[in-house]
Write an enzyme that holds these catalytic residues in place. Sequence first.
Site, mmCIF file in Angstrom:
data_model
loop_
_atom_site.group_PDB
_atom_site.id
_atom_site.type_symbol
_atom_site.label_atom_id
_atom_site.label_comp_id
_atom_site.label_asym_id
_atom_site.label_seq_id
_atom_site.Cartn_x
_atom_site.Cartn_y
_atom_site.Cartn_z
ATOM 1 N N ALA A 1 8.131 -24.093 -0.120
ATOM 2 C CA ALA A 1 7.439 -22.386 -0.051
ATOM 3 C C ALA A 1 8.864 -22.195 -0.383
ATOM 4 C CB ALA A 1 7.323 -21.678 1.289
ATOM 5 N N ASN A 2 8.912 -20.643 -0.532
ATOM 6 C CA ASN A 2 9.617 -19.901 -1.533
ATOM 7 C C ASN A 2 10.384 -19.078 -0.226
ATOM 8 O OD1 ASN A 2 10.710 -20.628 -4.187
ATOM 9 N ND2 ASN A 2 8.662 -19.432 -4.973
ATOM 10 N N ARG A 3 11.039 -17.838 -0.595
ATOM 11 C CA ARG A 3 11.343 -16.917 0.240
ATOM 12 C C ARG A 3 11.002 -15.498 0.539
ATOM 13 N NH1 ARG A 3 18.126 -18.798 1.822
ATOM 14 N NH2 ARG A 3 17.263 -20.615 2.527
ATOM 15 N N SER A 4 9.369 -15.797 0.829
ATOM 16 C CA SER A 4 8.717 -14.714 0.366
ATOM 17 C C SER A 4 8.178 -13.612 1.406
ATOM 18 C CB SER A 4 8.185 -14.734 -0.471
ATOM 19 O OG SER A 4 7.567 -13.444 -0.563
ATOM 20 N N ALA B 1 5.427 -15.091 -4.628
ATOM 21 C CA ALA B 1 6.920 -15.618 -5.089
ATOM 22 C C ALA B 1 5.823 -17.436 -5.226
ATOM 23 C CB ALA B 1 7.724 -15.900 -3.968
#
Length: 408
Positions: A213-216, A279
Site C-alpha cells: 500500500a501507499n501511505r495515504s 494513491a
Amino acid sequence: MTATLSDRRVLLIVGGGIAAYKSLDLIRRLRERGAEVTPVMTRAAGEFVTPLSVGALSASRVYGDLFDRDDEHDVGHIRLARTHDLILVAPATADLMAKLAHGLVGDLATAVLLAARVPVLMAPAMNPAMWNHPATRRNLATLKDDGVEFVGPASGEMAESGEAGFGRMAEPLEIVAAVEDRFGTGSKPLAGRRILVTSGPTHEPIDPVRYIANRSSGRQGHAIAAALAGLGADVTLVSGPVTLADPAGLRTVHVETARQMLEAVRAALPCDAAIFVAAVADWHAAEEAGSKIKKRDSGEVPVIAFAENPDILRTIGHSPERPPLVVGFAAETDDLLANAARKLERKGADAILANDVSAAGGVMGGRENTVHLVTRDGVEEWPTMSKEKVAERLARWVAAKIGEGAPR
C-alpha cells in the site's frame, strides 16, 4: 463573499471544550455570509475563549447567565429560544448532548435548548473514548429521534498527546455549509453535475495477512468529495481502505485493490468531471498466496513476483468515455513540477495537483498540504493550507472550469 445567510438569525451556543477556539472562526464565517449571530456561552466555554473575543467577533451581546435579572424579567431564555431561525451548538460537548437527551436544565444554554421551537444543529467535539462510549451513542440516537441534526464529528488528532480518532469538531467551513444547506441558501454552482472522486490507498494482498500500500489517509480525497457535494454536485466517491467516515450527502463505493477501483470508476461513468486523488499502488503480487507466508528456518527470504496495476488516471484520461474535466494528483519526492508536467501529458489530464511528499515537504497522511496546480497554461502555486481548504479551493476551480466549458 456571497451573503447566502442574509437576514438569518443564528443563536450560537458555545460549549466547554478545547474546540471552543474554532467558534471564533465560525462566527466570522457566518457573519461573512450575512448571518446575525447571537452567542450563548456555557460557564466552561469561558475557560477556553473569552466573552470579550466572542462578543467582538459577533458584534452582539454574549449571553450566559440564566439568572440575569435584566434578561429574565421577561423569561429571556424562552425569548432567545424562539426569536432565532436556528440554534447551532458548536462545540457540542458530551455533557450538553447528555443533558438535552435527558431533558436536564442547569444553565442558560440547556434552558434555551429545552425551550427551542426552531431547528437545532449540533457539531459534536470530544475525546474519541467519550464519543464511542455507549452512553454517548444512546444520547446521539435519542437526539436524532428528537429531530436534532448533526454535522461531524471528524476523525483526527486530539488535543491530548497521542490521542486520535473520531471526535474532532467539524471545521468551521463545513459547519457553515451545513447551516447553508439547512436554509437552502448555499451557492450551488455544481447542481446537476455528476463528479467522480477517488480517495485513499489501495491494498494489494500478498497473502491473507499482508499487503502492499501507499501511505495515504484519504483525508484529501474525502475532503474534496465533501467540498464538491457542498457546491451541489452529485458525487460518487470511490474509496480505498481508510479509517475515515463516509462524507455525508454523497455516494461512497468501498474497494480494496487497484483493479477493483478501476472497475468502480468505470461503473461511475459517464460524469462531468473526475478527480483522481487516490494513491493507487503501482504493483500487486503476481500470485497471491492462499495462506500466510511463513518464515523459513533456513533464513531464506521468499521471492515475491510483482505485476503492474492498471494506471487508472491514464486509462480514463485516454478513454472514449473520458469526462470533460480530468484532474489527477502527483505525490512526488523530487523534481515535483517537472514530473507533474510529464504526468499531465502522459496521462491525458487537464490538471495535476502536485504535492511534495519528501521528508522536507511532509509525509503523506498529514492534515495540511502544499500543492501546485499544473495545467497546460502554467503552474499556480497554492500556499500551505489545511486539506479542507485545499478541497474548497479545488472545488471552486472545478466549478469555474465546468461553468466555462471544461477543456478537452
